[in-house]
Design an enzyme around this catalytic site. Structure first.
Site, PDB file in Angstrom:
ATOM      1  N   CYS A  28       0.691  -1.206  -0.090  1.00  0.00           N
ATOM      2  CA  CYS A  28      -0.233   0.012   0.150  1.00  0.00           C
ATOM      3  C   CYS A  28       0.888   1.117  -0.208  1.00  0.00           C
ATOM      4  CB  CYS A  28      -0.914  -0.044   1.384  1.00  0.00           C
ATOM      5  SG  CYS A  28      -1.921   1.507   1.391  1.00  0.00           S
ATOM      6  N   GLU A  52      -6.232  -2.996  -2.908  1.00  0.00           N
ATOM      7  CA  GLU A  52      -5.871  -1.579  -3.172  1.00  0.00           C
ATOM      8  C   GLU A  52      -6.344  -0.916  -4.314  1.00  0.00           C
ATOM      9  OE1 GLU A  52      -3.254   1.913  -1.861  1.00  0.00           O
ATOM     10  OE2 GLU A  52      -4.034   0.377  -0.954  1.00  0.00           O
TER      11      GLU A  52
END
Length: 559
Positions: free
Chosen positions: A157, A230
């Site tokens: 991330c 994500e």
């Protein structure tokens, strides 16, 4: 950095392995509009509210990871990462105001946010793929393993965020103060954020040192899953404005809008040129002609002769191709895009390609091939990563009328059709040359249909002229060689796959400009706000470059 071999760490290896998936985040309406500076403020504030939920989950995951670590240095490192998130949350309100945005009211998590936060907290609690590491009786090593898993689910991330914002920052004018998201982008491109992302990766490497191969595989799966979540997180951000991506959603299906995709085959869909594959079939066929080849000097010589003939033909083709390009390339670069001059220059290519094909026929190297062998070779042909998957998805996309045409100089349409057969893509229309056959065995003759840039263009126009004139059509051409140049320019959107220096050099001399697709889409998104609509116009003189089929997939269909 502690002198650690960063190149050898698992974090950098996993980022390199899955980095290509970052394009599916890059090409979301959220990031394209954000990069263009015209993302609707309500959309951004909704994102901010969801981001806060993620930050709380990261802080909680770090807390659980710290409890699992058995080394005091590792515990301290995780504590510092958690403190960074907590500080971020404390200063979040003032930062958002400083960036010029109203703070969102209390919000509930969206489905995509819940999936992401649940995944982070389940991993940090030791619930990996349905198995729970027992808390009280777990050995220190087992608990350390969970700490490594947790870092593996957080690392992508932060790296992804730093990477994408840097990509966007490159498109911004540092002196342009009108871009309302510039401060926010700069924050995530800062040395502080880069250092934070690196500390997470460094700690992941440290915690992974003593893990087994099987446990490292678990980290890889978690890392990849985190990347996917994500992508889903950003893909699901609601956009209340017209966006140029995904392309399929910009077509008015209700009004009968249709998408027509044209694509080259060799080195656009494939990793190798099809002529080399046909050559290999011919050589193998010759070697099998006599099963007792070890005792038959003649068969071995024939096979060797065949290979040397192919090599001579290939060498001559390459040398004459270079000479032909040099002879038609003007010494001075055109001041503006000159399509007519380019057409005139490419007329000479017809003569070159036809002579080359005549030499192949005269040599007899294509004689005696079995059609079944050719089809089998086509089925085994390795297409470029993501190529077949893209065509499968675009053909099955709901509410989208799509026609796909392959335009190729390939000598054998059966080879192309077979290559796509395993992907259940019978609906692809193949336009290419064919090998003449008698009772399934090739005669050595080529049934010539497409041999030059102008013949490709003629086929392209013939197909377009047969469409329903009353419907709104969007035409895309995907190619990568000089033979594709005219079709690329005639399409509403011309996409150049790969990096053929010859194509680029020749195009530029006639005033063609080449732009990477993502910056091109950001520029188009700015136009949408200024002009009020995204109009793709053929013969604009601009072609868009991509390095992978993932980019094409992300542009057309999103994630």
């Amino acid at each position: 950095m502690g002198g650690m071999d960063v190149e050898g760490g698992i974090a950098i290896k996993l980022w390199k392995k899955f980095r290509s998936e970052s394009v599916f985040v890059n090409y979301t309406p959220f990031f394209v509009c954000l990069a263009a500076g015209n993302l609707n403020a309500d959309s951004f504030q909704h994102y901010i509210s969801q981001h806060v939920h993620l930050l709380h989950a990261f802080a909680q995951a770090y807390k659980l990871a710290e409890e699992c670590a058995d080394d005091e240095e590792d515990k301290k490192a995780i504590r510092n990462l958690r403190k960074h998130v907590q500080d971020n949350l404390k200063s979040h309100d003032s930062n958002v105001r400083e960036w010029g945005f109203e703070l969102p009211e209390e919000s509930t998590s969206t489905n995509a946010t819940v999936k992401y936060t649940d995944f982070l907290l389940a991993t940090a609690s030791g619930r990996i793929e349905g198995e729970k590491v027992p808390g009280k009786i777990a050995t220190p090593f087992e608990k350390t393993k969970v700490a490594a898993y947790t870092l593996g689910s957080i690392a992508p991330c932060m790296r992804l965020f730093a990477f994408i914002n840097k990509e966007i920052q490159l498109l911004l004018d540092p002196n342009d103060s009108s871009h309302i998201y510039k401060k926010w982008i700069d924050h995530y491109c800062s040395q502080n954020f880069e250092a934070y992302a690196f500390r997470i990766e460094e700690l992941l490497d440290t915690l992974s040192i003593s893990l087994t191969g099987e446990e490292l595989d678990v980290i890889e799966r978690l890392y990849h899953q985190s990347m996917r979540l994500e992508v889903d997180f950003f893909s699901s951000q609601p956009i209340i404005q017209e966006a140029v991506v995904p392309l399929s959603q910009t077509i008015d299906h209700a009004a009968g809008g249709q998408l027509t995709i044209f694509c080259d085959f060799d080195l656009t869909c494939t990793a190798f040129d099809s002529s080399a594959i046909l050559a290999e079939i011919a050589i193998v066929t010759m070697q099998k002609a006599d099963p007792d080849a070890s005792e038959t000097q003649l068969t071995r010589m024939s096979s060797a002769d065949l290979r040397s003939t192919w090599n001579a033909l290939s060498t001559q083709y390459c040398e004459e191709f270079v000479q032909c390009v040099e002879s038609i390339t003007p010494t001075e670069t055109a001041k503006s895009f000159s399509y007519e001059d380019l057409c005139k220059a490419l007329v000479q290519f017809a003569d070159f390609e036809k002579k080359a094909n005549s030499r192949v026929v005269q040599s007899g190297v294509l004689k005696g091939l079995n059609q079944e062998d050719i089809k089998r070779a086509g089925q085994c042909l390795i297409l470029q990563d993501g190529c077949k998957g893209f065509f499968q998805k675009i053909m099955k996309a709901e509410n989208l009328t799509t026609a796909v045409h392959i335009l190729s100089y390939c000598w054998c349409g059966d080879l192309i059709r077979s290559a796509f057969l395993s992907g259940d893509l019978k609906a692809l229309n193949v336009h290419s040359n064919e090998l003449a056959c008698e009772e399934s065995i090739t005669t050595g003759e080529i049934i010539r249909k497409l041999e030059s840039p102008l013949e490709k263009l003629q086929a392209f126009n013939d197909i377009l002229n047969n469409r329903d004139k009353d419907c709104h059509h969007l035409t895309v051409y995907i190619g990568g060689s000089v033979g594709d140049l005219l079709c690329l320019l005639e399409a509403d959107i011309g996409i150049v796959m790969g990096s053929s220096p010859t194509l680029r050099k020749l195009g530029e001399q006639f005033g063609v400009s080449f732009m990477p697709l993502f910056p091109g889409l950001v520029a188009k998104q700015r136009e949408v706000v200024e002009v009020g609509a995204s109009n793709w116009t053929k013969l604009s003189g601009t072609l868009y470059t991509v390095s992978s089929w993932d980019e094409i997939h992300a542009f057309f269909l999103g994630s």
